[in-house]
Design an enzyme around this catalytic site. Structure first.
Site, mmCIF file in Angstrom:
data_model
loop_
_atom_site.group_PDB
_atom_site.id
_atom_site.type_symbol
_atom_site.label_atom_id
_atom_site.label_comp_id
_atom_site.label_asym_id
_atom_site.label_seq_id
_atom_site.Cartn_x
_atom_site.Cartn_y
_atom_site.Cartn_z
ATOM 1 N N ALA A 95 0.806 -1.219 0.000
ATOM 2 C CA ALA A 95 0.000 0.000 0.000
ATOM 3 C C ALA A 95 0.840 1.270 0.000
ATOM 4 O O ALA A 95 0.346 2.351 -0.313
ATOM 5 C CB ALA A 95 -0.917 0.004 1.231
ATOM 6 N N LYS A 96 2.110 1.136 0.394
ATOM 7 C CA LYS A 96 3.055 2.259 0.439
ATOM 8 C C LYS A 96 2.471 3.471 1.156
ATOM 9 O O LYS A 96 2.577 4.608 0.694
ATOM 10 C CB LYS A 96 3.530 2.615 -0.969
ATOM 11 C CG LYS A 96 4.255 1.465 -1.666
ATOM 12 C CD LYS A 96 4.737 1.840 -3.051
ATOM 13 C CE LYS A 96 5.460 0.671 -3.707
ATOM 14 N NZ LYS A 96 4.555 -0.441 -4.067
ATOM 15 N N ARG A 97 1.859 3.222 2.295
ATOM 16 C CA ARG A 97 1.280 4.299 3.097
ATOM 17 C C ARG A 97 2.371 5.015 3.883
ATOM 18 O O ARG A 97 3.511 4.564 3.960
ATOM 19 C CB ARG A 97 0.218 3.738 4.050
ATOM 20 C CG ARG A 97 -0.968 3.072 3.371
ATOM 21 C CD ARG A 97 -1.721 4.064 2.483
ATOM 22 N NE ARG A 97 -3.079 3.617 2.180
ATOM 23 C CZ ARG A 97 -3.473 3.046 1.060
ATOM 24 N NH1 ARG A 97 -2.601 2.833 0.105
ATOM 25 N NH2 ARG A 97 -4.739 2.696 0.874
#
Length: 270
Positions: A95-97
């Site tokens: 998700a590369k949050r």
């Protein structure tokens, strides 16, 4: 899932393969579009055909969010299916949050509690107060972007700042954060020559390595410079496996492609 359990699965399966479930409705076999939920139908078939060959699955959330609520439901069904049928498999929400304080905590709750993923990818640009909320979750893993496989990685990650490449400073700083033992790192396979330096900083951490296969990364080079006594690598392949065929034999073709990588890994481990 604990790191110890992940290592046990690697040893049992003679595999450190992670399969990326990046579902594009324009690329899946056309007969699946007749299904009530084509994305889940595709994922289920891939999982059923390959689960014995891999130790992890990594859905990239963008490929689900792009289809709105239906796509998110497909993601939810996929992770539920994995957790119920194959709880021994490590799951990664790609998700590369990354945001500060309560926002990161809410992102973490979404993936760790609601969806029950084992891990999530995060971007470290905002520093420790954007990553530590993820690290606070017991037996969950935070996979931080370190040195990525895309061409734009050279825009910032390898720039020298005060005599040291930025990605090295990111790695060193992250080791000082609370619960840093829950960190893993993303390092692209197309940057194999950097693995030796990375291992000097984080000698034992697990690395999620995209870029083998379609992006041109070489498995042997990655293992030569990046492998640890406990393997310490999760090699991700997405397109090269899940889109091995666009015909009705897609699941069988995916299994064959996965097995080729798994057999290469077995030879390295032996």
């Amino acid at each position: 899932m604990t790191t110890k359990q992940l290592i046990e699965q690697i040893q049992k399966k003679k595999s450190f393969l992670c399969i990326g479930l990046d579902v594009d409705l324009n690329k899946i076999p056309q007969h699946l579009l007749k299904e009530e939920d084509p994305i889940f139908a595709f994922n289920k078939a891939i999982i059923d055909a390959t689960h014995h060959l891999c130790v992890a699955y990594k859905p990239n959330t963008a490929f689900y969010e792009a289809y709105g609520l239906k796509g998110w439901k497909s993601l939810e069904k996929t992770i539920k299916y994995l957790n119920e049928k194959h709880p021994e498999i490590f799951t990664i929400a790609d998700a590369k949050r990354g945001d500060i304080g309560n926002t990161s905590t809410m992102y973490a709750k979404a993936f760790f509690e609601d969806l029950a993923f084992d891990s999530v990818t995060v971007a470290p640009y905002m520093g420790k107060d954007s990553v530590e909320p993820f690290l606070a979750f017991k037996d969950k893993h935070t996979i931080m972007l370190a040195l990525t496989s895309n061409a734009g990685a050279f825009d910032f990650q390898t720039k020298t700042v005060e005599g040291k490449e930025l990605y090295k400073q990111v790695l060193e700083t992250s080791k000082t954060w609370t619960n840093a033992e829950n960190l893993m790192y993303v390092v692209g396979a197309t940057k194999a020559e950097y693995f030796a330096d990375i291992r000097k900083i984080i000698p034992n951490s697990f690395l999620l390595v995209p870029g083998v296969g379609a992006q041109g990364g070489n498995l042997q080079d990655v293992c030569k410079y990046g492998m640890t006594d406990n393997v310490g690598l999760l090699i991700n392949s997405s397109r090269g496996i899940i889109y091995a065929s666009q015909n009705e034999d897609f699941a069988e073709a995916a299994a064959k492609s996965a097995e080729i990588l798994q057999q290469d890994m077995k030879a390295i481990l032996e």
